[in-house]
Write a protein that holds these residues in place. Structure first.
Motif, PDB file in Angstrom:
ATOM      1  N   LEU A 144     -23.160  41.827  61.567  1.00  0.00           N
ATOM      2  CA  LEU A 144     -24.272  41.501  62.451  1.00  0.00           C
ATOM      3  C   LEU A 144     -25.119  42.722  62.751  1.00  0.00           C
ATOM      4  CD1 LEU A 144     -22.395  39.009  64.745  1.00  0.00           C
ATOM      5  CD2 LEU A 144     -24.560  38.518  63.587  1.00  0.00           C
ATOM      6  N   LYS A 145     -26.415  42.470  62.899  1.00  0.00           N
ATOM      7  CA  LYS A 145     -27.385  43.523  63.175  1.00  0.00           C
ATOM      8  C   LYS A 145     -28.091  43.220  64.501  1.00  0.00           C
ATOM      9  CE  LYS A 145     -28.271  43.826  58.194  1.00  0.00           C
ATOM     10  NZ  LYS A 145     -29.300  43.769  57.130  1.00  0.00           N
ATOM     11  N   PRO A 146     -28.640  44.236  65.131  1.00  0.00           N
ATOM     12  CA  PRO A 146     -29.363  43.978  66.390  1.00  0.00           C
ATOM     13  C   PRO A 146     -30.469  42.939  66.227  1.00  0.00           C
ATOM     14  CG  PRO A 146     -28.942  46.314  66.163  1.00  0.00           C
ATOM     15  CD  PRO A 146     -28.497  45.679  64.874  1.00  0.00           C
ATOM     16  N   GLU A 147     -31.081  42.886  65.069  1.00  0.00           N
ATOM     17  CA  GLU A 147     -32.152  41.910  64.857  1.00  0.00           C
ATOM     18  C   GLU A 147     -31.631  40.480  64.729  1.00  0.00           C
ATOM     19  OE1 GLU A 147     -31.595  44.727  63.120  1.00  0.00           O
ATOM     20  OE2 GLU A 147     -32.015  44.451  60.962  1.00  0.00           O
ATOM     21  N   ASP A 148     -30.322  40.295  64.711  1.00  0.00           N
ATOM     22  CA  ASP A 148     -29.756  38.953  64.733  1.00  0.00           C
ATOM     23  C   ASP A 148     -29.657  38.412  66.156  1.00  0.00           C
ATOM     24  OD1 ASP A 148     -27.492  40.040  62.178  1.00  0.00           O
ATOM     25  OD2 ASP A 148     -29.271  38.775  61.907  1.00  0.00           O
ATOM     26  N   THR A 149     -29.952  39.243  67.130  1.00  0.00           N
ATOM     27  CA  THR A 149     -29.909  38.802  68.524  1.00  0.00           C
ATOM     28  C   THR A 149     -30.894  37.669  68.747  1.00  0.00           C
ATOM     29  OG1 THR A 149     -29.214  40.963  69.359  1.00  0.00           O
ATOM     30  CG2 THR A 149     -30.355  39.498  70.909  1.00  0.00           C
ATOM     31  N   ALA A 150     -30.390  36.539  69.260  1.00  0.00           N
ATOM     32  CA  ALA A 150     -31.224  35.353  69.448  1.00  0.00           C
ATOM     33  C   ALA A 150     -30.398  34.246  70.079  1.00  0.00           C
ATOM     34  CB  ALA A 150     -31.781  34.863  68.113  1.00  0.00           C
ATOM     35  N   MET A 151     -31.094  33.206  70.505  1.00  0.00           N
ATOM     36  CA  MET A 151     -30.432  31.952  70.846  1.00  0.00           C
ATOM     37  C   MET A 151     -30.287  31.173  69.549  1.00  0.00           C
ATOM     38  SD  MET A 151     -29.243  30.233  73.464  1.00  0.00           S
ATOM     39  CE  MET A 151     -30.146  30.613  74.960  1.00  0.00           C
ATOM     40  N   TYR A 152     -29.079  30.720  69.287  1.00  0.00           N
ATOM     41  CA  TYR A 152     -28.801  29.990  68.062  1.00  0.00           C
ATOM     42  C   TYR A 152     -28.642  28.501  68.367  1.00  0.00           C
ATOM     43  CZ  TYR A 152     -28.305  34.211  65.297  1.00  0.00           C
ATOM     44  OH  TYR A 152     -28.571  35.388  64.616  1.00  0.00           O
ATOM     45  N   TYR A 153     -29.277  27.695  67.537  1.00  0.00           N
ATOM     46  CA  TYR A 153     -29.275  26.254  67.703  1.00  0.00           C
ATOM     47  C   TYR A 153     -28.781  25.579  66.430  1.00  0.00           C
ATOM     48  CZ  TYR A 153     -32.620  27.319  71.454  1.00  0.00           C
ATOM     49  OH  TYR A 153     -33.247  27.826  72.571  1.00  0.00           O
ATOM     50  N   CYS A 154     -28.073  24.477  66.590  1.00  0.00           N
ATOM     51  CA  CYS A 154     -27.789  23.638  65.437  1.00  0.00           C
ATOM     52  C   CYS A 154     -28.677  22.398  65.517  1.00  0.00           C
ATOM     53  CB  CYS A 154     -26.316  23.239  65.367  1.00  0.00           C
ATOM     54  SG  CYS A 154     -25.728  22.211  66.708  1.00  0.00           S
ATOM     55  N   ALA A 155     -28.889  21.794  64.378  1.00  0.00           N
ATOM     56  CA  ALA A 155     -29.731  20.614  64.280  1.00  0.00           C
ATOM     57  C   ALA A 155     -29.162  19.679  63.235  1.00  0.00           C
ATOM     58  CB  ALA A 155     -31.165  21.001  63.928  1.00  0.00           C
ATOM     59  N   ALA A 156     -29.450  18.399  63.402  1.00  0.00           N
ATOM     60  CA  ALA A 156     -28.985  17.384  62.458  1.00  0.00           C
ATOM     61  C   ALA A 156     -30.141  16.473  62.094  1.00  0.00           C
ATOM     62  CB  ALA A 156     -27.850  16.573  63.082  1.00  0.00           C
ATOM     63  N   ASP A 157     -30.156  16.044  60.844  1.00  0.00           N
ATOM     64  CA  ASP A 157     -31.228  15.174  60.376  1.00  0.00           C
ATOM     65  C   ASP A 157     -30.651  14.172  59.388  1.00  0.00           C
ATOM     66  OD1 ASP A 157     -34.419  15.424  58.780  1.00  0.00           O
ATOM     67  OD2 ASP A 157     -33.983  14.722  60.799  1.00  0.00           O
ATOM     68  N   PRO A 158     -31.019  12.894  59.523  1.00  0.00           N
ATOM     69  CA  PRO A 158     -30.499  11.901  58.588  1.00  0.00           C
ATOM     70  C   PRO A 158     -31.170  12.036  57.236  1.00  0.00           C
ATOM     71  CG  PRO A 158     -32.073  10.892  60.076  1.00  0.00           C
ATOM     72  CD  PRO A 158     -31.884  12.305  60.551  1.00  0.00           C
ATOM     73  N   PRO A 159     -30.501  11.551  56.205  1.00  0.00           N
ATOM     74  CA  PRO A 159     -31.107  11.601  54.870  1.00  0.00           C
ATOM     75  C   PRO A 159     -32.291  10.644  54.770  1.00  0.00           C
ATOM     76  CG  PRO A 159     -29.062  10.347  54.835  1.00  0.00           C
ATOM     77  CD  PRO A 159     -29.179  10.926  56.200  1.00  0.00           C
ATOM     78  N   PRO A 160     -33.233  10.913  53.867  1.00  0.00           N
ATOM     79  CA  PRO A 160     -33.276  12.079  52.981  1.00  0.00           C
ATOM     80  C   PRO A 160     -33.701  13.338  53.745  1.00  0.00           C
ATOM     81  CG  PRO A 160     -35.249  10.775  52.693  1.00  0.00           C
ATOM     82  CD  PRO A 160     -34.383  10.016  53.664  1.00  0.00           C
ATOM     83  N   CYS A 161     -33.151  14.464  53.373  1.00  0.00           N
ATOM     84  CA  CYS A 161     -33.401  15.712  54.084  1.00  0.00           C
ATOM     85  C   CYS A 161     -34.296  16.616  53.239  1.00  0.00           C
ATOM     86  CB  CYS A 161     -32.096  16.432  54.380  1.00  0.00           C
ATOM     87  SG  CYS A 161     -30.897  15.402  55.244  1.00  0.00           S
ATOM     88  N   LYS A 167     -40.368  35.325  70.109  1.00  0.00           N
ATOM     89  CA  LYS A 167     -40.617  34.932  68.720  1.00  0.00           C
ATOM     90  C   LYS A 167     -40.453  33.426  68.553  1.00  0.00           C
ATOM     91  CE  LYS A 167     -39.282  39.309  66.586  1.00  0.00           C
ATOM     92  NZ  LYS A 167     -38.469  39.958  65.523  1.00  0.00           N
ATOM     93  N   GLU A 168     -40.997  32.915  67.459  1.00  0.00           N
ATOM     94  CA  GLU A 168     -40.841  31.500  67.163  1.00  0.00           C
ATOM     95  C   GLU A 168     -39.441  31.219  66.621  1.00  0.00           C
ATOM     96  OE1 GLU A 168     -45.493  30.455  66.023  1.00  0.00           O
ATOM     97  OE2 GLU A 168     -43.902  30.185  64.548  1.00  0.00           O
ATOM     98  N   ARG A 169     -39.015  29.991  66.789  1.00  0.00           N
ATOM     99  CA  ARG A 169     -37.727  29.588  66.227  1.00  0.00           C
ATOM    100  C   ARG A 169     -37.811  29.625  64.705  1.00  0.00           C
ATOM    101  NH1 ARG A 169     -34.704  24.867  69.182  1.00  0.00           N
ATOM    102  NH2 ARG A 169     -36.680  23.803  68.833  1.00  0.00           N
TER     103      ARG A 169
END
Length: 125
Positions: A84-101, A42-44
């Motif tokens: 948590l549900k089985p459909e929550d299974t995934a690779m989890y990523y954090c991301a950061a973005d400077p303002p303005p967001c 699936k897509e991110r």
């Protein structure tokens, strides 16, 4: 900007996990931060966002179950996941973005200046 996720693992349905994202290399408190996930084949997709003032927004599929918070003193972003549900299974990523967001329905839209972590796996059975 460096982001390092941790806290992933395997859990039974109905259980809880807390993910962490340690940040360095920038004015953390001024950035917008987001959590994303990508399941196999699936897509991110976005999970939720927290802005520099601590305001949060979530995608519909996790509302009421997931909570994003941050510790500006420690430069750590958290994702508390409950029921948590089985459909929550995934690779989890954090991301950061400077303002303005820019956030759309809980999903942070990263600019060209945004950064990603390497991900942490969550498996729910």
């Amino acid at each position: 900007v460096q982001l390092v996720e941790s806290g992933g693992g395997s859990v039974q349905a109905g259980g809880s996990l807390r993910l962490s994202c340690a940040a360095s290399g920038y004015l953390y408190s001024r950035y917008c931060m987001g959590w994303f996930r990508q399941a196999p084949g699936k897509e991110r997709e976005g999970v939720g966002t927290i802005d520099s003032d601590g305001g949060t927004s979530y995608v519909d599929s996790v509302k009421g179950r997931f909570t994003i918070s941050k510790d500006n003193a420690k430069n750590i972003l958290y994702l508390q996941m409950t029921n948590l549900k089985p459909e929550d299974t995934a690779m989890y990523y954090c991301a950061a973005d400077p303002p303005p967001c820019v956030t759309v329905s809980g999903t942070l839209l990263l600019s060209d200046s945004g950064s990603w972590g390497q991900g942490t796996q969550v498996t729910v059975s």
